[in-house]
Motif scaffolding. Structure first.
Motif, PDB file in Angstrom:
ATOM      1  N   GLU A  51       0.843  -1.197   0.000  1.00 16.05           N
ATOM      2  CA  GLU A  51       0.000   0.000   0.000  1.00 16.05           C
ATOM      3  C   GLU A  51       0.885   1.257   0.000  1.00 16.05           C
ATOM      4  OE1 GLU A  51      -3.383   2.026  -0.333  1.00 16.05           O
ATOM      5  OE2 GLU A  51      -3.312  -0.157  -0.222  1.00 16.05           O
ATOM      6  N   ARG A  54       0.335   7.211   1.206  1.00 16.69           N
ATOM      7  CA  ARG A  54      -0.270   8.348   0.535  1.00 16.69           C
ATOM      8  C   ARG A  54       0.240   9.685   1.083  1.00 16.69           C
ATOM      9  NH1 ARG A  54      -5.237  10.116   1.431  1.00 16.69           N
ATOM     10  NH2 ARG A  54      -6.451  10.814  -0.359  1.00 16.69           N
TER      11      ARG A  54
ATOM     12  N   MET B   1     -10.857  16.751  -0.957  1.00 17.78           N
ATOM     13  CA  MET B   1      -9.652  16.057  -1.429  1.00 17.78           C
ATOM     14  C   MET B   1      -9.151  16.744  -2.701  1.00 17.78           C
ATOM     15  SD  MET B   1      -8.999  11.981  -1.634  1.00 17.78           S
ATOM     16  CE  MET B   1     -10.279  11.562  -2.760  1.00 17.78           C
ATOM     17  N   GLU B   5      -4.455  14.210  -4.881  1.00 14.22           N
ATOM     18  CA  GLU B   5      -4.852  13.040  -4.077  1.00 14.22           C
ATOM     19  C   GLU B   5      -5.816  12.157  -4.858  1.00 14.22           C
ATOM     20  OE1 GLU B   5      -5.711  14.205   0.229  1.00 14.22           O
ATOM     21  OE2 GLU B   5      -5.410  16.119  -0.783  1.00 14.22           O
ATOM     22  N   GLN B   6      -6.742  12.814  -5.549  1.00 14.08           N
ATOM     23  CA  GLN B   6      -7.704  12.035  -6.343  1.00 14.08           C
ATOM     24  C   GLN B   6      -6.974  11.252  -7.443  1.00 14.08           C
ATOM     25  OE1 GLN B   6     -10.674  14.713  -7.821  1.00 14.08           O
ATOM     26  NE2 GLN B   6     -11.924  14.560  -5.969  1.00 14.08           N
ATOM     27  N   ASP B   9      -5.098   8.327  -5.862  1.00 12.30           N
ATOM     28  CA  ASP B   9      -5.975   7.231  -5.446  1.00 12.30           C
ATOM     29  C   ASP B   9      -6.523   6.470  -6.652  1.00 12.30           C
ATOM     30  OD1 ASP B   9      -5.502   7.905  -2.886  1.00 12.30           O
ATOM     31  OD2 ASP B   9      -7.395   8.958  -2.542  1.00 12.30           O
ATOM     32  N   VAL B  12      -3.689   4.349  -8.282  1.00  4.87           N
ATOM     33  CA  VAL B  12      -3.287   3.184  -7.476  1.00  4.87           C
ATOM     34  C   VAL B  12      -4.402   2.129  -7.485  1.00  4.87           C
ATOM     35  CG1 VAL B  12      -2.770   2.411  -5.136  1.00  4.87           C
ATOM     36  CG2 VAL B  12      -1.675   4.469  -6.038  1.00  4.87           C
ATOM     37  N   ALA B  13      -5.644   2.592  -7.375  1.00 10.20           N
ATOM     38  CA  ALA B  13      -6.760   1.636  -7.346  1.00 10.20           C
ATOM     39  C   ALA B  13      -6.877   0.889  -8.670  1.00 10.20           C
ATOM     40  CB  ALA B  13      -8.067   2.378  -7.040  1.00 10.20           C
TER      41      ALA B  13
END
Lengths: 324, 173
Positions: A51, A54, B1, B5-6, B9, B12-13
Protein backbone atom coordinates in the motif's frame (compact mmCIF):
# COMPACT_ATOMS: atom_id res chain seq x y z
CA UNK A 1 25.68 21.50 -40.46
CA UNK A 2 22.70 23.26 -41.86
CA UNK A 3 20.64 24.58 -39.04
CA UNK A 4 21.24 21.87 -36.53
CA UNK A 5 22.06 22.69 -32.96
CA UNK A 6 22.60 19.14 -31.91
CA UNK A 7 24.88 17.10 -34.14
CA UNK A 8 24.40 13.71 -32.62
CA UNK A 9 21.13 12.85 -31.06
CA UNK A 10 20.96 9.13 -30.76
CA UNK A 11 24.08 7.14 -31.23
CA UNK A 12 23.59 3.53 -32.17
CA UNK A 13 26.27 1.76 -30.27
CA UNK A 14 26.49 -1.82 -31.31
CA UNK A 15 29.11 -4.44 -31.84
CA UNK A 16 31.33 -5.14 -34.76
CA UNK A 17 29.55 -4.95 -38.06
CA UNK A 18 29.67 -8.00 -40.16
CA UNK A 19 30.38 -10.34 -37.30
CA UNK A 20 27.76 -13.04 -37.63
CA UNK A 21 26.22 -14.63 -34.60
CA UNK A 22 27.64 -17.99 -35.52
CA UNK A 23 31.11 -16.55 -35.95
CA UNK A 24 30.83 -14.83 -32.60
CA UNK A 25 29.78 -18.07 -30.93
CA UNK A 26 26.40 -16.77 -29.87
CA UNK A 27 23.73 -19.22 -28.86
CA UNK A 28 20.33 -19.13 -30.46
CA UNK A 29 18.25 -16.29 -29.01
CA UNK A 30 14.95 -17.21 -27.35
CA UNK A 31 11.95 -17.09 -29.68
CA UNK A 32 10.01 -13.88 -29.11
CA UNK A 33 6.62 -15.41 -28.20
CA UNK A 34 8.34 -17.62 -25.66
CA UNK A 35 10.05 -14.62 -24.12
CA UNK A 36 6.82 -12.60 -24.01
CA UNK A 37 4.90 -15.46 -22.42
CA UNK A 38 7.63 -16.11 -19.87
CA UNK A 39 7.74 -12.43 -18.94
CA UNK A 40 3.99 -12.44 -18.37
CA UNK A 41 4.32 -15.48 -16.11
CA UNK A 42 7.18 -13.90 -14.16
CA UNK A 43 5.29 -10.63 -13.78
CA UNK A 44 2.38 -12.56 -12.32
CA UNK A 45 4.67 -13.77 -9.55
CA UNK A 46 5.05 -10.25 -8.17
CA UNK A 47 3.54 -9.92 -4.72
CA UNK A 48 0.60 -7.52 -4.31
CA UNK A 49 1.64 -3.89 -4.32
CA UNK A 50 2.56 -2.68 -0.87
CA UNK A 51 0.00 0.00 0.00
CA UNK A 52 1.68 3.25 -1.08
CA UNK A 53 2.12 5.71 1.77
CA UNK A 54 -0.27 8.35 0.53
CA UNK A 55 0.71 11.03 3.02
CA UNK A 56 4.41 10.55 2.41
CA UNK A 57 3.96 10.63 -1.36
CA UNK A 58 1.96 13.85 -1.29
CA UNK A 59 4.31 15.51 1.23
CA UNK A 60 7.43 14.55 -0.74
CA UNK A 61 5.79 15.67 -3.99
CA UNK A 62 5.03 19.05 -2.41
CA UNK A 63 8.62 19.35 -1.19
CA UNK A 64 10.02 18.47 -4.63
CA UNK A 65 7.75 21.03 -6.28
CA UNK A 66 8.97 23.65 -3.84
CA UNK A 67 12.59 22.80 -4.58
CA UNK A 68 12.02 23.12 -8.31
CA UNK A 69 10.24 26.45 -7.91
CA UNK A 70 13.11 27.69 -5.76
CA UNK A 71 15.60 26.60 -8.37
CA UNK A 72 13.69 28.38 -11.12
CA UNK A 73 13.45 31.58 -9.06
CA UNK A 74 17.17 31.45 -8.24
CA UNK A 75 18.06 30.82 -11.88
CA UNK A 76 15.81 33.67 -12.95
CA UNK A 77 17.40 36.02 -10.41
CA UNK A 78 20.87 35.03 -11.60
CA UNK A 79 19.87 35.60 -15.20
CA UNK A 80 18.45 39.04 -14.40
CA UNK A 81 21.59 39.91 -12.46
CA UNK A 82 23.75 38.71 -15.36
CA UNK A 83 21.76 40.74 -17.87
CA UNK A 84 21.99 43.77 -15.60
CA UNK A 85 25.76 43.48 -15.28
CA UNK A 86 26.12 42.93 -19.01
CA UNK A 87 23.94 45.91 -19.83
CA UNK A 88 25.85 48.09 -17.41
CA UNK A 89 29.15 47.07 -18.98
CA UNK A 90 27.90 47.63 -22.50
CA UNK A 91 26.25 50.96 -21.74
CA UNK A 92 29.00 52.37 -19.54
CA UNK A 93 32.00 51.33 -21.56
CA UNK A 94 34.05 50.99 -18.39
CA UNK A 95 33.49 51.02 -14.66
CA UNK A 96 35.24 52.61 -11.70
CA UNK A 97 38.75 51.45 -11.28
CA UNK A 98 39.25 50.98 -14.98
CA UNK A 99 41.96 52.63 -16.98
CA UNK A 100 41.67 53.87 -20.52
CA UNK A 101 44.00 53.60 -23.42
CA UNK A 102 43.32 54.46 -27.02
CA UNK A 103 39.60 54.73 -26.41
CA UNK A 104 39.31 51.30 -24.87
CA UNK A 105 38.10 50.86 -21.30
CA UNK A 106 39.83 48.22 -19.23
CA UNK A 107 37.43 46.58 -16.83
CA UNK A 108 38.36 44.86 -13.65
CA UNK A 109 41.64 46.61 -12.82
CA UNK A 110 44.13 45.67 -11.45
CA UNK A 111 43.73 42.31 -13.10
CA UNK A 112 41.93 43.10 -16.33
CA UNK A 113 40.65 40.18 -18.31
CA UNK A 114 38.44 41.72 -20.95
CA UNK A 115 37.88 45.01 -22.75
CA UNK A 116 34.80 47.04 -23.57
CA UNK A 117 35.17 49.81 -26.16
CA UNK A 118 33.97 53.30 -25.22
CA UNK A 119 30.66 54.22 -26.72
CA UNK A 120 29.73 50.55 -27.19
CA UNK A 121 26.01 50.52 -27.92
CA UNK A 122 23.72 48.96 -25.37
CA UNK A 123 21.94 47.10 -28.14
CA UNK A 124 23.83 45.52 -30.96
CA UNK A 125 22.29 44.75 -34.31
CA UNK A 126 24.17 42.25 -36.40
CA UNK A 127 23.20 42.71 -40.06
CA UNK A 128 22.73 39.46 -41.94
CA UNK A 129 24.03 39.13 -45.47
CA UNK A 130 21.34 40.28 -47.87
CA UNK A 131 21.68 37.07 -49.83
CA UNK A 132 21.03 34.77 -46.88
CA UNK A 133 17.66 33.10 -47.41
CA UNK A 134 15.40 32.90 -44.36
CA UNK A 135 15.20 29.23 -43.50
CA UNK A 136 13.53 29.57 -40.13
CA UNK A 137 9.83 30.08 -39.72
CA UNK A 138 8.22 30.90 -36.41
CA UNK A 139 5.20 29.21 -34.98
CA UNK A 140 1.97 30.99 -34.01
CA UNK A 141 0.64 33.53 -33.54
CA UNK A 142 1.93 34.58 -36.96
CA UNK A 143 2.83 31.75 -39.27
CA UNK A 144 5.69 32.88 -41.43
CA UNK A 145 6.06 30.02 -43.81
CA UNK A 146 9.73 29.59 -44.62
CA UNK A 147 10.78 30.64 -48.07
CA UNK A 148 13.68 28.25 -48.31
CA UNK A 149 13.69 25.86 -51.17
CA UNK A 150 13.22 22.24 -50.09
CA UNK A 151 16.41 20.84 -48.79
CA UNK A 152 18.11 24.22 -48.44
CA UNK A 153 18.74 23.87 -44.73
CA UNK A 154 20.65 20.65 -44.72
CA UNK A 155 21.78 20.17 -48.27
CA UNK A 156 24.82 22.35 -47.74
CA UNK A 157 27.94 22.56 -49.84
CA UNK A 158 30.24 21.09 -47.16
CA UNK A 159 32.23 18.00 -48.16
CA UNK A 160 30.12 14.89 -48.10
CA UNK A 161 32.66 12.97 -46.01
CA UNK A 162 34.70 14.50 -43.19
CA UNK A 163 37.18 12.78 -40.89
CA UNK A 164 37.28 14.27 -37.41
CA UNK A 165 40.02 13.71 -34.82
CA UNK A 166 37.35 13.34 -32.12
CA UNK A 167 33.60 13.27 -32.03
CA UNK A 168 32.13 16.69 -31.44
CA UNK A 169 29.06 17.48 -29.45
CA UNK A 170 27.10 20.70 -29.10
CA UNK A 171 27.76 23.00 -26.15
CA UNK A 172 24.44 23.71 -24.56
CA UNK A 173 23.94 26.40 -21.98
CA UNK A 174 24.34 25.05 -18.44
CA UNK A 175 21.34 24.09 -16.39
CA UNK A 176 19.41 21.97 -18.86
CA UNK A 177 16.24 22.81 -20.74
CA UNK A 178 13.33 24.41 -18.86
CA UNK A 179 10.23 22.27 -18.57
CA UNK A 180 8.10 24.19 -21.13
CA UNK A 181 10.81 23.63 -23.72
CA UNK A 182 11.12 19.95 -23.00
CA UNK A 183 7.34 19.63 -23.19
CA UNK A 184 7.51 21.08 -26.71
CA UNK A 185 10.26 18.76 -27.86
CA UNK A 186 8.52 15.75 -26.38
CA UNK A 187 5.26 16.63 -28.11
CA UNK A 188 7.13 17.11 -31.39
CA UNK A 189 8.80 13.73 -30.99
CA UNK A 190 5.55 11.98 -30.24
CA UNK A 191 3.82 13.53 -33.23
CA UNK A 192 6.73 13.12 -35.61
CA UNK A 193 7.95 9.65 -34.82
CA UNK A 194 5.45 7.28 -36.37
CA UNK A 195 1.98 8.21 -37.51
CA UNK A 196 0.95 10.50 -40.35
CA UNK A 197 3.79 13.01 -39.91
CA UNK A 198 6.66 10.53 -40.05
CA UNK A 199 6.87 11.33 -43.75
CA UNK A 200 7.81 14.96 -43.09
CA UNK A 201 9.46 14.87 -39.66
CA UNK A 202 13.22 15.30 -39.70
CA UNK A 203 13.83 15.70 -35.98
CA UNK A 204 13.81 18.27 -33.21
CA UNK A 205 16.49 19.93 -31.13
CA UNK A 206 16.83 22.54 -28.44
CA UNK A 207 18.38 25.85 -29.29
CA UNK A 208 21.83 25.91 -27.68
CA UNK A 209 20.73 28.63 -25.26
CA UNK A 210 17.47 26.81 -24.46
CA UNK A 211 15.36 29.63 -25.89
CA UNK A 212 13.25 27.59 -28.28
CA UNK A 213 12.93 24.19 -29.93
CA UNK A 214 13.79 23.71 -33.58
CA UNK A 215 11.46 21.31 -35.33
CA UNK A 216 12.78 20.04 -38.65
CA UNK A 217 10.26 19.27 -41.36
CA UNK A 218 10.75 18.40 -45.00
CA UNK A 219 7.57 20.28 -45.87
CA UNK A 220 7.03 23.58 -44.08
CA UNK A 221 3.52 23.69 -45.51
CA UNK A 222 2.67 21.10 -42.87
CA UNK A 223 3.87 23.18 -39.94
CA UNK A 224 0.45 24.45 -38.92
CA UNK A 225 -1.13 21.02 -38.79
CA UNK A 226 1.98 19.57 -37.19
CA UNK A 227 1.73 22.19 -34.46
CA UNK A 228 -1.97 21.49 -34.06
CA UNK A 229 -1.18 17.80 -33.63
CA UNK A 230 1.41 18.73 -31.00
CA UNK A 231 -1.22 20.71 -29.11
CA UNK A 232 -3.59 17.75 -29.28
CA UNK A 233 -0.76 15.62 -27.91
CA UNK A 234 -0.11 18.01 -25.03
CA UNK A 235 -2.55 20.93 -24.71
CA UNK A 236 -0.33 22.70 -22.19
CA UNK A 237 2.61 23.32 -24.47
CA UNK A 238 3.68 26.87 -25.25
CA UNK A 239 3.54 26.93 -29.05
CA UNK A 240 5.58 30.13 -29.26
CA UNK A 241 8.61 28.07 -28.25
CA UNK A 242 8.48 26.07 -31.48
CA UNK A 243 10.45 27.06 -34.58
CA UNK A 244 10.07 25.18 -37.81
CA UNK A 245 13.03 24.66 -40.07
CA UNK A 246 13.07 23.23 -43.57
CA UNK A 247 15.25 20.17 -44.08
CA UNK A 248 15.82 17.73 -46.91
CA UNK A 249 15.39 14.39 -45.20
CA UNK A 250 13.06 12.75 -42.75
CA UNK A 251 14.07 10.85 -39.68
CA UNK A 252 13.12 7.65 -41.48
CA UNK A 253 15.46 8.50 -44.37
CA UNK A 254 18.26 9.06 -41.90
CA UNK A 255 17.57 5.81 -40.09
CA UNK A 256 17.60 3.94 -43.40
CA UNK A 257 21.00 5.48 -44.13
CA UNK A 258 22.13 4.52 -40.62
CA UNK A 259 21.15 0.94 -41.31
CA UNK A 260 22.96 1.00 -44.65
CA UNK A 261 26.16 2.17 -43.01
CA UNK A 262 25.86 -0.35 -40.20
CA UNK A 263 25.54 -3.07 -42.81
CA UNK A 264 28.97 -2.30 -44.26
CA UNK A 265 30.78 -5.56 -43.66
CA UNK A 266 34.13 -7.14 -44.35
CA UNK A 267 36.06 -3.89 -44.64
CA UNK A 268 39.40 -2.98 -43.20
CA UNK A 269 37.77 -1.00 -40.38
CA UNK A 270 35.12 -1.63 -37.79
CA UNK A 271 32.01 0.49 -37.33
CA UNK A 272 31.09 0.85 -33.66
CA UNK A 273 28.10 3.11 -34.07
CA UNK A 274 26.22 5.47 -36.34
CA UNK A 275 24.33 8.49 -35.11
CA UNK A 276 21.91 10.69 -36.95
CA UNK A 277 21.93 14.45 -36.42
CA UNK A 278 18.80 16.17 -35.19
CA UNK A 279 18.17 17.71 -38.57
CA UNK A 280 18.57 14.34 -40.32
CA UNK A 281 21.47 15.61 -42.43
CA UNK A 282 24.68 14.29 -40.90
CA UNK A 283 25.60 10.74 -39.99
CA UNK A 284 28.30 10.44 -37.34
CA UNK A 285 30.15 7.18 -37.82
CA UNK A 286 32.31 5.89 -34.96
CA UNK A 287 35.09 3.59 -36.25
CA UNK A 288 38.37 2.06 -35.15
CA UNK A 289 40.37 3.28 -38.16
CA UNK A 290 39.32 6.73 -39.29
CA UNK A 291 41.74 6.88 -42.24
CA UNK A 292 40.47 3.63 -43.77
CA UNK A 293 36.85 4.53 -43.10
CA UNK A 294 37.29 8.03 -44.51
CA UNK A 295 38.79 6.63 -47.70
CA UNK A 296 36.02 4.04 -47.97
CA UNK A 297 33.17 6.49 -47.57
CA UNK A 298 34.82 9.06 -49.83
CA UNK A 299 35.07 6.56 -52.69
CA UNK A 300 32.00 7.15 -54.90
CA UNK A 301 32.15 3.53 -56.02
CA UNK A 302 30.96 2.49 -52.55
CA UNK A 303 27.80 4.57 -52.84
CA UNK A 304 28.10 6.60 -49.64
CA UNK A 305 26.57 8.84 -48.53
CA UNK A 306 23.16 8.96 -50.15
CA UNK A 307 22.48 12.29 -51.89
CA UNK A 308 21.94 15.15 -49.46
CA UNK A 309 23.57 13.44 -46.48
CA UNK A 310 26.99 14.08 -45.02
CA UNK A 311 29.15 11.60 -43.15
CA UNK A 312 31.43 12.56 -40.30
CA UNK A 313 33.90 9.82 -39.43
CA UNK A 314 35.43 9.91 -35.95
CA UNK A 315 37.12 7.47 -33.58
CA UNK A 316 34.56 5.31 -31.80
CA UNK A 317 34.62 2.87 -28.94
CA UNK A 318 32.79 -0.44 -28.73
CA UNK A 319 29.99 -0.65 -26.17
CA UNK A 320 30.93 -2.73 -23.17
CA UNK A 321 28.03 -4.20 -21.25
CA UNK A 322 28.34 -3.73 -17.51
CA UNK A 323 26.09 -6.05 -15.58
CA UNK A 324 27.08 -4.94 -12.10
CA UNK B 1 -9.65 16.06 -1.43
CA UNK B 2 -7.27 17.78 -3.88
CA UNK B 3 -6.71 16.91 -7.52
CA UNK B 4 -3.38 15.27 -6.78
CA UNK B 5 -4.85 13.04 -4.08
CA UNK B 6 -7.70 12.03 -6.34
CA UNK B 7 -5.31 11.29 -9.19
CA UNK B 8 -3.10 9.24 -6.88
CA UNK B 9 -5.98 7.23 -5.45
CA UNK B 10 -7.52 6.58 -8.85
CA UNK B 11 -4.24 5.45 -10.36
CA UNK B 12 -3.29 3.18 -7.48
CA UNK B 13 -6.76 1.64 -7.35
CA UNK B 14 -6.98 0.99 -11.07
CA UNK B 15 -3.40 0.33 -12.10
CA UNK B 16 -1.40 -0.19 -8.92
CA UNK B 17 -0.79 -3.89 -9.43
CA UNK B 18 0.04 -3.43 -13.11
CA UNK B 19 2.64 -0.86 -12.10
CA UNK B 20 3.98 -3.26 -9.50
CA UNK B 21 4.37 -6.08 -12.05
CA UNK B 22 6.13 -3.69 -14.41
CA UNK B 23 8.48 -2.45 -11.68
CA UNK B 24 9.09 -6.04 -10.56
CA UNK B 25 10.31 -7.06 -14.00
CA UNK B 26 12.40 -3.92 -14.23
CA UNK B 27 14.06 -4.44 -10.85
CA UNK B 28 13.88 -8.21 -10.32
CA UNK B 29 13.00 -7.74 -6.69
CA UNK B 30 9.66 -7.39 -4.89
CA UNK B 31 10.70 -4.85 -2.27
CA UNK B 32 12.60 -2.75 -4.78
CA UNK B 33 9.56 -2.79 -7.03
CA UNK B 34 7.36 -1.42 -4.23
CA UNK B 35 9.89 1.32 -3.55
CA UNK B 36 10.15 2.12 -7.24
CA UNK B 37 6.40 2.53 -7.57
CA UNK B 38 6.22 4.77 -4.52
CA UNK B 39 9.12 6.95 -5.70
CA UNK B 40 7.71 7.19 -9.21
CA UNK B 41 4.29 8.21 -7.89
CA UNK B 42 5.95 10.89 -5.78
CA UNK B 43 7.88 12.32 -8.69
CA UNK B 44 4.90 12.20 -11.02
CA UNK B 45 2.80 14.11 -8.52
CA UNK B 46 5.60 16.65 -8.04
CA UNK B 47 4.99 17.91 -11.54
CA UNK B 48 3.59 21.40 -11.72
CA UNK B 49 0.61 20.18 -13.71
CA UNK B 50 -0.55 16.66 -12.96
CA UNK B 51 -2.26 15.13 -16.00
CA UNK B 52 -6.00 14.80 -15.56
CA UNK B 53 -6.11 11.72 -17.74
CA UNK B 54 -5.17 8.68 -15.61
CA UNK B 55 -3.59 7.00 -18.64
CA UNK B 56 -1.29 9.94 -19.12
CA UNK B 57 -0.37 9.96 -15.45
CA UNK B 58 0.35 6.25 -15.64
CA UNK B 59 2.54 6.87 -18.66
CA UNK B 60 4.56 9.40 -16.64
CA UNK B 61 4.88 6.98 -13.76
CA UNK B 62 6.12 4.23 -16.05
CA UNK B 63 8.60 6.56 -17.63
CA UNK B 64 9.90 7.59 -14.23
CA UNK B 65 10.28 3.93 -13.21
CA UNK B 66 12.44 3.33 -16.28
CA UNK B 67 14.55 6.40 -15.54
CA UNK B 68 15.02 5.36 -11.93
CA UNK B 69 16.16 1.89 -12.98
CA UNK B 70 18.54 3.20 -15.64
CA UNK B 71 19.94 5.88 -13.29
CA UNK B 72 20.50 3.33 -10.54
CA UNK B 73 22.35 1.21 -13.08
CA UNK B 74 24.59 4.14 -13.96
CA UNK B 75 25.42 4.70 -10.30
CA UNK B 76 26.24 1.02 -9.90
CA UNK B 77 28.41 1.17 -12.99
CA UNK B 78 30.39 4.05 -11.52
CA UNK B 79 30.81 2.06 -8.30
CA UNK B 80 32.05 -1.04 -10.10
CA UNK B 81 34.62 1.07 -11.94
CA UNK B 82 35.95 2.15 -8.56
CA UNK B 83 35.93 -1.30 -6.98
CA UNK B 84 39.27 -2.46 -8.42
CA UNK B 85 40.91 0.58 -6.83
CA UNK B 86 39.51 0.02 -3.38
CA UNK B 87 39.22 -3.77 -3.12
CA UNK B 88 41.95 -6.31 -2.59
CA UNK B 89 42.40 -9.27 -4.91
CA UNK B 90 39.76 -11.92 -4.50
CA UNK B 91 37.09 -9.66 -3.14
CA UNK B 92 35.75 -8.75 -6.55
CA UNK B 93 33.27 -11.28 -7.86
CA UNK B 94 34.14 -12.85 -11.18
CA UNK B 95 31.27 -12.01 -13.51
CA UNK B 96 31.96 -15.09 -15.60
CA UNK B 97 30.86 -17.36 -12.76
CA UNK B 98 27.33 -16.04 -13.01
CA UNK B 99 27.08 -17.11 -16.62
CA UNK B 100 27.93 -20.74 -15.91
CA UNK B 101 24.64 -21.51 -14.24
CA UNK B 102 21.55 -20.79 -16.26
CA UNK B 103 19.13 -18.60 -14.41
CA UNK B 104 15.42 -18.00 -14.00
CA UNK B 105 14.08 -15.29 -16.24
CA UNK B 106 13.96 -12.69 -13.48
CA UNK B 107 17.54 -13.50 -12.53
CA UNK B 108 18.66 -13.37 -16.14
CA UNK B 109 16.83 -10.09 -16.64
CA UNK B 110 18.39 -8.61 -13.53
CA UNK B 111 21.83 -9.50 -14.90
CA UNK B 112 21.23 -7.44 -18.04
CA UNK B 113 22.40 -3.83 -18.16
CA UNK B 114 19.47 -1.64 -17.03
CA UNK B 115 18.78 -0.12 -20.41
CA UNK B 116 18.70 -3.50 -22.12
CA UNK B 117 16.41 -4.79 -19.38
CA UNK B 118 14.11 -1.82 -19.87
CA UNK B 119 13.99 -2.46 -23.62
CA UNK B 120 13.12 -6.12 -23.10
CA UNK B 121 10.34 -5.40 -20.59
CA UNK B 122 8.85 -2.56 -22.61
CA UNK B 123 8.97 -4.40 -25.92
CA UNK B 124 8.25 -8.01 -24.99
CA UNK B 125 6.13 -7.56 -21.87
CA UNK B 126 4.42 -4.20 -22.39
CA UNK B 127 4.21 -4.95 -26.11
CA UNK B 128 5.30 -1.44 -27.08
CA UNK B 129 6.60 -1.00 -30.62
CA UNK B 130 10.26 -0.10 -30.99
CA UNK B 131 9.44 3.52 -31.79
CA UNK B 132 7.53 3.96 -28.53
CA UNK B 133 10.23 2.24 -26.51
CA UNK B 134 12.72 4.63 -28.07
CA UNK B 135 10.57 7.60 -27.18
CA UNK B 136 10.09 6.43 -23.63
CA UNK B 137 13.81 5.91 -23.15
CA UNK B 138 14.79 9.05 -25.00
CA UNK B 139 16.97 7.24 -27.54
CA UNK B 140 16.69 6.41 -31.22
CA UNK B 141 14.90 3.34 -32.57
CA UNK B 142 18.22 2.01 -33.85
CA UNK B 143 19.55 2.03 -30.30
CA UNK B 144 16.53 0.13 -29.06
CA UNK B 145 16.92 -2.47 -31.78
CA UNK B 146 20.56 -3.02 -30.96
CA UNK B 147 19.81 -3.18 -27.23
CA UNK B 148 17.09 -5.77 -27.83
CA UNK B 149 19.42 -7.73 -30.03
CA UNK B 150 22.18 -7.72 -27.43
CA UNK B 151 19.72 -8.57 -24.66
CA UNK B 152 18.37 -11.57 -26.52
CA UNK B 153 21.87 -12.80 -27.26
CA UNK B 154 22.70 -12.58 -23.56
CA UNK B 155 19.43 -14.19 -22.49
CA UNK B 156 20.11 -17.06 -24.86
CA UNK B 157 23.18 -17.84 -22.83
CA UNK B 158 21.95 -17.12 -19.33
CA UNK B 159 18.26 -17.95 -19.19
CA UNK B 160 17.10 -21.52 -18.76
CA UNK B 161 13.88 -21.28 -20.76
CA UNK B 162 11.32 -23.82 -19.52
CA UNK B 163 10.76 -25.75 -22.77
CA UNK B 164 14.12 -25.21 -24.36
CA UNK B 165 17.38 -27.03 -23.87
CA UNK B 166 20.39 -24.96 -23.07
CA UNK B 167 22.28 -24.24 -26.27
CA UNK B 168 25.43 -25.90 -24.96
CA UNK B 169 23.49 -29.14 -24.40
CA UNK B 170 22.79 -29.23 -28.13
CA UNK B 171 26.45 -28.89 -28.90
CA UNK B 172 26.22 -25.15 -29.51
CA UNK B 173 28.09 -22.64 -27.51
Amino acid sequence: MGGSDEPYEDAVEIGEVGESEEAAGIAEAPPEPLLSAALAVEAGRAAPLREPDRREILADARRLRGQRTGTVIAAGALAVAGVGVGAALLAGGHTSGSTAANGVGVVGSPNPSYFVPRGWPSTMVVPLPATAPPTVAWGPPTYKIGTATPGAANANPAPSVTVLPTRTYPSFAPGGPPEPLSAVIQAAGRVGRGGPYAGVFGGAAYDLQFRWTNIYLTDLGKQAEFLAAMVRQDPRIDTSLARFVQVAHTRLDCEAEQDRIMAVAGKSFRVFGVSCSSDAAVLGVGVDDTAAAGAFFADPANGFPAPGFRIEVAPGTPMIAVTG
Amino acid sequence: MGDREQALDALVAARGQALKRYAYLMSGDDDTADDLVQEALTRALARRAVPGDPRELEWYVRRIVVNLVVDAGRRRTRWWRLVPRVASHGSVADGAVAVVERMTLVGALAALPPRQRACVVLHYYEDLPVAEVAELLGVGPGTVKSQLHDARRTLAQTWAAPDREPADARGEV
